[in-house]
Design an enzyme around this catalytic site. Sequence first.
Site, PDB file in Angstrom:
ATOM      1  N   HIS A   1       3.048 -22.837  20.151  1.00  0.00           N
ATOM      2  CA  HIS A   1       3.696 -24.040  20.678  1.00  0.00           C
ATOM      3  C   HIS A   1       3.684 -23.900  22.204  1.00  0.00           C
ATOM      4  O   HIS A   1       4.560 -23.256  22.784  1.00  0.00           O
ATOM      5  CB  HIS A   1       5.122 -24.090  20.114  1.00  0.00           C
ATOM      6  CG  HIS A   1       5.949 -25.242  20.573  1.00  0.00           C
ATOM      7  ND1 HIS A   1       6.147 -26.383  19.809  1.00  0.00           N
ATOM      8  CD2 HIS A   1       6.676 -25.439  21.713  1.00  0.00           C
ATOM      9  CE1 HIS A   1       6.950 -27.213  20.455  1.00  0.00           C
ATOM     10  NE2 HIS A   1       7.286 -26.669  21.620  1.00  0.00           N
TER      11      HIS A   1
ATOM     12  N   HIS B   1       3.777 -25.170  25.995  1.00  0.00           N
ATOM     13  CA  HIS B   1       4.040 -26.176  27.032  1.00  0.00           C
ATOM     14  C   HIS B   1       3.039 -25.899  28.151  1.00  0.00           C
ATOM     15  O   HIS B   1       2.618 -24.759  28.363  1.00  0.00           O
ATOM     16  CB  HIS B   1       5.498 -26.097  27.490  1.00  0.00           C
ATOM     17  CG  HIS B   1       6.431 -26.699  26.470  1.00  0.00           C
ATOM     18  ND1 HIS B   1       6.865 -27.994  26.537  1.00  0.00           N
ATOM     19  CD2 HIS B   1       6.959 -26.186  25.330  1.00  0.00           C
ATOM     20  CE1 HIS B   1       7.638 -28.264  25.492  1.00  0.00           C
ATOM     21  NE2 HIS B   1       7.709 -27.173  24.735  1.00  0.00           N
TER      22      HIS B   1
ATOM     23  N   ARG C   1       9.365 -35.966  18.980  1.00  0.00           N
ATOM     24  CA  ARG C   1      10.586 -35.154  19.122  1.00  0.00           C
ATOM     25  C   ARG C   1      10.592 -34.405  20.460  1.00  0.00           C
ATOM     26  O   ARG C   1      11.361 -34.711  21.365  1.00  0.00           O
ATOM     27  CB  ARG C   1      10.687 -34.176  17.934  1.00  0.00           C
ATOM     28  CG  ARG C   1      12.028 -33.497  17.789  1.00  0.00           C
ATOM     29  CD  ARG C   1      12.236 -32.319  18.699  1.00  0.00           C
ATOM     30  NE  ARG C   1      11.240 -31.267  18.497  1.00  0.00           N
ATOM     31  CZ  ARG C   1      11.111 -30.228  19.311  1.00  0.00           C
ATOM     32  NH1 ARG C   1      11.891 -30.094  20.371  1.00  0.00           N
ATOM     33  NH2 ARG C   1      10.168 -29.328  19.113  1.00  0.00           N
ATOM     34  N   ASP C   2       9.678 -33.464  20.630  1.00  0.00           N
ATOM     35  CA  ASP C   2       9.684 -32.652  21.857  1.00  0.00           C
ATOM     36  C   ASP C   2       9.329 -33.521  23.068  1.00  0.00           C
ATOM     37  O   ASP C   2       9.882 -33.358  24.160  1.00  0.00           O
ATOM     38  CB  ASP C   2       8.657 -31.512  21.708  1.00  0.00           C
ATOM     39  CG  ASP C   2       9.018 -30.282  22.514  1.00  0.00           C
ATOM     40  OD1 ASP C   2       9.926 -30.364  23.354  1.00  0.00           O
ATOM     41  OD2 ASP C   2       8.385 -29.229  22.321  1.00  0.00           O
TER      42      ASP C   2
ATOM     43  N   ASN D   1       4.290 -30.594  26.316  1.00  0.00           N
ATOM     44  CA  ASN D   1       3.437 -29.755  25.464  1.00  0.00           C
ATOM     45  C   ASN D   1       1.993 -29.993  25.871  1.00  0.00           C
ATOM     46  O   ASN D   1       1.675 -31.006  26.487  1.00  0.00           O
ATOM     47  CB  ASN D   1       3.584 -30.199  24.005  1.00  0.00           C
ATOM     48  CG  ASN D   1       5.008 -30.111  23.515  1.00  0.00           C
ATOM     49  OD1 ASN D   1       5.775 -31.056  23.632  1.00  0.00           O
ATOM     50  ND2 ASN D   1       5.362 -28.962  22.991  1.00  0.00           N
TER      51      ASN D   1
ATOM     52  N   CYS E   1      11.816 -29.491  27.350  1.00  0.00           N
ATOM     53  CA  CYS E   1      13.077 -29.200  26.653  1.00  0.00           C
ATOM     54  C   CYS E   1      14.221 -29.440  27.618  1.00  0.00           C
ATOM     55  O   CYS E   1      14.212 -28.906  28.730  1.00  0.00           O
ATOM     56  CB  CYS E   1      13.096 -27.753  26.156  1.00  0.00           C
ATOM     57  SG  CYS E   1      14.687 -27.272  25.467  1.00  0.00           S
TER      58      CYS E   1
HETATM   59  P1  HMG Z   1      28.046 -27.599  19.483  1.00  0.00           P
HETATM   60  O1  HMG Z   1      28.435 -28.610  20.472  1.00  0.00           O
HETATM   61  O2  HMG Z   1      27.756 -26.265  20.019  1.00  0.00           O
HETATM   62  O3  HMG Z   1      29.161 -27.346  18.483  1.00  0.00           O
HETATM   63  O4  HMG Z   1      26.791 -28.097  18.647  1.00  0.00           O
HETATM   64  P2  HMG Z   1      29.833 -27.948  17.228  1.00  0.00           P
HETATM   65  O5  HMG Z   1      29.070 -27.442  16.046  1.00  0.00           O
HETATM   66  O6  HMG Z   1      31.246 -27.543  17.384  1.00  0.00           O
HETATM   67  O7  HMG Z   1      29.736 -29.545  17.293  1.00  0.00           O
HETATM   68  C1  HMG Z   1      30.219 -30.327  18.346  1.00  0.00           C
HETATM   69  C2  HMG Z   1      30.073 -31.797  18.013  1.00  0.00           C
HETATM   70  O8  HMG Z   1      28.723 -32.090  17.647  1.00  0.00           O
HETATM   71  C3  HMG Z   1      30.926 -32.214  16.828  1.00  0.00           C
HETATM   72  O9  HMG Z   1      31.275 -33.562  17.032  1.00  0.00           O
HETATM   73  C4  HMG Z   1      29.966 -32.134  15.676  1.00  0.00           C
HETATM   74  O10 HMG Z   1      30.314 -32.977  14.602  1.00  0.00           O
HETATM   75  C5  HMG Z   1      28.687 -32.623  16.329  1.00  0.00           C
HETATM   76  P3  HMG Z   1      32.679 -33.977  17.728  1.00  0.00           P
HETATM   77  O11 HMG Z   1      33.720 -33.374  16.866  1.00  0.00           O
HETATM   78  O12 HMG Z   1      32.658 -33.390  19.123  1.00  0.00           O
HETATM   79  O13 HMG Z   1      32.645 -35.489  17.735  1.00  0.00           O
HETATM   80  N1  HMG Z   1      27.483 -32.115  15.673  1.00  0.00           N
HETATM   81  C6  HMG Z   1      26.445 -32.874  15.320  1.00  0.00           C
HETATM   82  N2  HMG Z   1      26.186 -34.192  15.431  1.00  0.00           N
HETATM   83  C7  HMG Z   1      25.022 -34.640  14.968  1.00  0.00           C
HETATM   84  N3  HMG Z   1      24.069 -33.840  14.414  1.00  0.00           N
HETATM   85  C8  HMG Z   1      24.298 -32.534  14.289  1.00  0.00           C
HETATM   86  C9  HMG Z   1      25.534 -32.002  14.751  1.00  0.00           C
HETATM   87  N4  HMG Z   1      26.039 -30.758  14.781  1.00  0.00           N
HETATM   88  C10 HMG Z   1      27.240 -30.828  15.355  1.00  0.00           C
HETATM   89  N5  HMG Z   1      23.369 -31.768  13.731  1.00  0.00           N
HETATM   90  C11 HMG Z   1      24.450 -28.077  18.233  1.00  0.00           C
HETATM   91  C12 HMG Z   1      25.741 -27.292  18.190  1.00  0.00           C
HETATM   92  C13 HMG Z   1      23.304 -27.160  17.873  1.00  0.00           C
HETATM   93  C14 HMG Z   1      24.545 -29.211  17.235  1.00  0.00           C
HETATM   94  C15 HMG Z   1      24.273 -28.636  19.657  1.00  0.00           C
HETATM   95  O14 HMG Z   1      24.315 -27.579  20.566  1.00  0.00           O
HETATM   96  C16 HMG Z   1      22.992 -29.411  19.847  1.00  0.00           C
HETATM   97  O15 HMG Z   1      22.786 -30.450  19.226  1.00  0.00           O
HETATM   98  N6  HMG Z   1      22.114 -28.934  20.740  1.00  0.00           N
HETATM   99  C17 HMG Z   1      20.863 -29.627  21.051  1.00  0.00           C
HETATM  100  C18 HMG Z   1      19.757 -28.653  20.961  1.00  0.00           C
HETATM  101  C19 HMG Z   1      18.420 -29.344  21.097  1.00  0.00           C
HETATM  102  O16 HMG Z   1      18.148 -30.341  20.468  1.00  0.00           O
HETATM  103  N7  HMG Z   1      17.541 -28.753  21.934  1.00  0.00           N
HETATM  104  C20 HMG Z   1      16.199 -29.219  22.094  1.00  0.00           C
HETATM  105  C21 HMG Z   1      15.345 -28.873  20.900  1.00  0.00           C
HETATM  106  S1  HMG Z   1      14.795 -27.185  20.875  1.00  0.00           S
HETATM  107  C22 HMG Z   1      13.348 -27.193  21.798  1.00  0.00           C
HETATM  108  O17 HMG Z   1      13.027 -28.171  22.412  1.00  0.00           O
HETATM  109  C23 HMG Z   1      12.467 -25.971  21.790  1.00  0.00           C
HETATM  110  C24 HMG Z   1      11.222 -26.127  20.897  1.00  0.00           C
HETATM  111  O18 HMG Z   1      10.478 -27.261  21.274  1.00  0.00           O
HETATM  112  C25 HMG Z   1      10.345 -24.876  20.988  1.00  0.00           C
HETATM  113  C26 HMG Z   1      10.035 -24.464  22.433  1.00  0.00           C
HETATM  114  O19 HMG Z   1       9.475 -25.282  23.191  1.00  0.00           O
HETATM  115  O20 HMG Z   1      10.362 -23.337  22.762  1.00  0.00           O
HETATM  116  C27 HMG Z   1      11.628 -26.316  19.420  1.00  0.00           C
HETATM  117 MG    MG Z   2       8.985 -27.315  22.874  1.00  0.00          MG
END
Ligand code: HMG
Ligand code: MG
Length: 293
Positions: free
Chosen positions: A206, A208, A16-17, A248, A239
Amino acid sequence: MTKSNGHVRIVEVGPRDGLQSISDIILLQDKIKYINLLTESCLPEIEVTSFVSPKWVPQLADAIDVSRHINKNNHTRYTALVPNNIGLENAIKSEYKSIALFTAASETFSMKNIHCSIEDSFKRFNDMAPLWGNLHVRGYISTVWHCPFEGEINAKSVIPVIEKYIDLGIQDISLGDTIGKATADETEKLLTLLLSRWDASLFSLHCHDTYDFASKNIRKGIEMGIRSFDSSAGGIGGCPYAPGASGNISTEKLIDICETSNLSTGINRDKLKQAGQFIQSILEKDMVHHAKN
Ligand code: HMG
Ligand code: MG
């Protein structure tokens, strides 16, 4: 024989990450092979994918297919990262028994990453809670030390985020050094504050490894009683919404750190090495392809 000081849980987040910010889409069959090799290395937990918007994270748009085709065993917990109800429904349909939520200690990072405030992220989680029922739920907090947009984060702003997770019944909280900038002193400072309130068993680190600080921070965590760490085989990752974040800490390095502290991990190093080398070879192939074109 040296006496063991106990056991460390390693949460493998490579699929995933590690993969989420790679722009060339990796073939489904390669992801499946990689995750199966990780399973064969007896990891206690693998974060397989995320059910997020494919518009924001195209690499993981195949989450349903990956989840369907990997081999699963009984000693590994398979987790999917989910931001909202749509993601949770897909994780449940894909038969996950464990999910991970994610929010941040920095408002700006939260807005960039999930397009809502920290408070609103918990409104989403509250809406999800009736649906997750008996699933295991992990809660990530990104940017607990440094934010790529806001800089240094005040340790005190991490506390209300932890409290909100606890209010939701979450007992598995991962503290993210999202851009790998935390020093061992900063790690100690935050952990001292948190461990004056909560037991060390609540937390994972966690890390990086952007500036090569992760090993020292993990050693500090071990010294202070933390026994759960996230890592990725081969150290791949980053990310997409954290400029400058690199991978990571590698699972291989993490195992070395644990072993030198006489802590067991139960991981088969040969198989893990195969998994790390396999995914690195796939990523290198893509890089060579780009260099030629
Ligand atoms: P959004 O764009 O802000 O708003 O999504 P929305 O809720 O209005 O949805 C927009 C569109 O996305 C819509 O589709 C929804 O149906 C669809 P459209 O009408 O435009 O065709 N949608 C989805 N589709 C599939 N799966 C879903 C989903 N939700 C909405 N779950 C949202 C908000 C959070 C979904 C979006 O901003 C997003 O997916 N962001 C990606 C965030 C991400 O994955 N970041 C990386 C992971 S976090 C990380 O890496 C940190 C970590 O490792 C810890 C660290 O290192 O600190 C964990
Ligand atoms: Mg991370």
